[in-house]
Design a protein around this motif. Structure first.
Motif, PDB file in Angstrom:
ATOM      1  N   ILE A  33       0.850  -1.182   0.000  1.00  0.00           N
ATOM      2  CA  ILE A  33       0.000   0.000   0.000  1.00  0.00           C
ATOM      3  C   ILE A  33       0.888   1.235   0.000  1.00  0.00           C
ATOM      4  CG2 ILE A  33      -1.727   1.307   1.316  1.00  0.00           C
ATOM      5  CD1 ILE A  33      -2.777  -1.363   0.259  1.00  0.00           C
ATOM      6  N   HIS A  34       0.566   2.195  -0.871  1.00  0.00           N
ATOM      7  CA  HIS A  34       1.311   3.453  -0.898  1.00  0.00           C
ATOM      8  C   HIS A  34       0.670   4.403   0.102  1.00  0.00           C
ATOM      9  CE1 HIS A  34       2.936   7.143  -3.156  1.00  0.00           C
ATOM     10  NE2 HIS A  34       3.895   6.603  -2.440  1.00  0.00           N
ATOM     11  N   GLY A  44       4.280   8.963   2.348  1.00  0.00           N
ATOM     12  CA  GLY A  44       4.841   8.662   1.041  1.00  0.00           C
ATOM     13  C   GLY A  44       5.532   7.319   0.910  1.00  0.00           C
ATOM     14  N   HIS A  45       5.634   6.579   1.995  1.00  0.00           N
ATOM     15  CA  HIS A  45       6.299   5.277   1.953  1.00  0.00           C
ATOM     16  C   HIS A  45       5.335   4.195   1.466  1.00  0.00           C
ATOM     17  CE1 HIS A  45       9.911   6.086   4.812  1.00  0.00           C
ATOM     18  NE2 HIS A  45       9.612   7.155   4.093  1.00  0.00           N
ATOM     19  N   TRP A  46       5.889   3.013   1.269  1.00  0.00           N
ATOM     20  CA  TRP A  46       5.110   1.829   0.918  1.00  0.00           C
ATOM     21  C   TRP A  46       5.045   0.931   2.144  1.00  0.00           C
ATOM     22  CZ3 TRP A  46       2.491   0.995  -3.589  1.00  0.00           C
ATOM     23  CH2 TRP A  46       2.730   1.921  -4.615  1.00  0.00           C
ATOM     24  N   ALA A  64      10.892   3.087   2.050  1.00  0.00           N
ATOM     25  CA  ALA A  64      11.007   4.444   1.515  1.00  0.00           C
ATOM     26  C   ALA A  64      10.558   4.526   0.059  1.00  0.00           C
ATOM     27  CB  ALA A  64      12.438   4.952   1.656  1.00  0.00           C
ATOM     28  N   ASP A  65      10.760   3.435  -0.702  1.00  0.00           N
ATOM     29  CA  ASP A  65      10.365   3.427  -2.113  1.00  0.00           C
ATOM     30  C   ASP A  65      10.123   1.987  -2.565  1.00  0.00           C
ATOM     31  OD1 ASP A  65      12.954   2.312  -2.701  1.00  0.00           O
ATOM     32  OD2 ASP A  65      13.769   4.341  -2.816  1.00  0.00           O
ATOM     33  N   TRP A  72      13.583  -6.076  -0.286  1.00  0.00           N
ATOM     34  CA  TRP A  72      13.234  -6.788   0.948  1.00  0.00           C
ATOM     35  C   TRP A  72      12.477  -8.077   0.631  1.00  0.00           C
ATOM     36  CZ3 TRP A  72       8.698  -8.264   3.420  1.00  0.00           C
ATOM     37  CH2 TRP A  72       8.838  -8.641   4.750  1.00  0.00           C
ATOM     38  N   ILE A  73      11.499  -7.985  -0.268  1.00  0.00           N
ATOM     39  CA  ILE A  73      10.699  -9.158  -0.635  1.00  0.00           C
ATOM     40  C   ILE A  73      11.586 -10.225  -1.264  1.00  0.00           C
ATOM     41  CG2 ILE A  73       8.906  -9.992  -2.222  1.00  0.00           C
ATOM     42  CD1 ILE A  73       7.477  -7.248  -1.700  1.00  0.00           C
TER      43      ILE A  73
END
Length: 82
Positions: A33-34, A44-46, A64-65, A72-73
């Motif tokens: 989710i943004h 503004g992060h995800w 952060a983006d 990470w995923i």
């Protein structure tokens, strides 16, 4: 590993811009989710709204983006193989 991102609207309340995250085998792995710029915690992060399979559990980090989220995923999926 290549991830495929598919835009989707998610009924979470304040935010509704999201992405479905699929792996190489087109299995749904996560929903990102943004967060809006009005978000008090991480504007503004995800956010990892939901993780499936190896990404499941109680961890719901923010990123952060999109590059950071995908990194990470991918790391989590590769790290937990075998």
């Amino acid at each position: 590993m290549t991830l495929t991102l598919q835009p989707v609207r998610v009924a979470t309340g304040a935010e509704d811009e999201g992405l479905l995250v699929f792996d190489d085998e087109q299995r749904l792995r996560a929903i990102l989710i943004h967060l809006s710029t009005e978000n008090e915690v991480a504007p503004g992060h995800w956010y990892l709204e939901a993780g499936f399979g190896r990404l499941g559990g109680h961890t719901h980090p923010t990123f952060a983006d999109l590059d950071a989220a995908q990194s990470w995923i991918t790391h989590r999926l590769d790290h937990k193989k075998g």
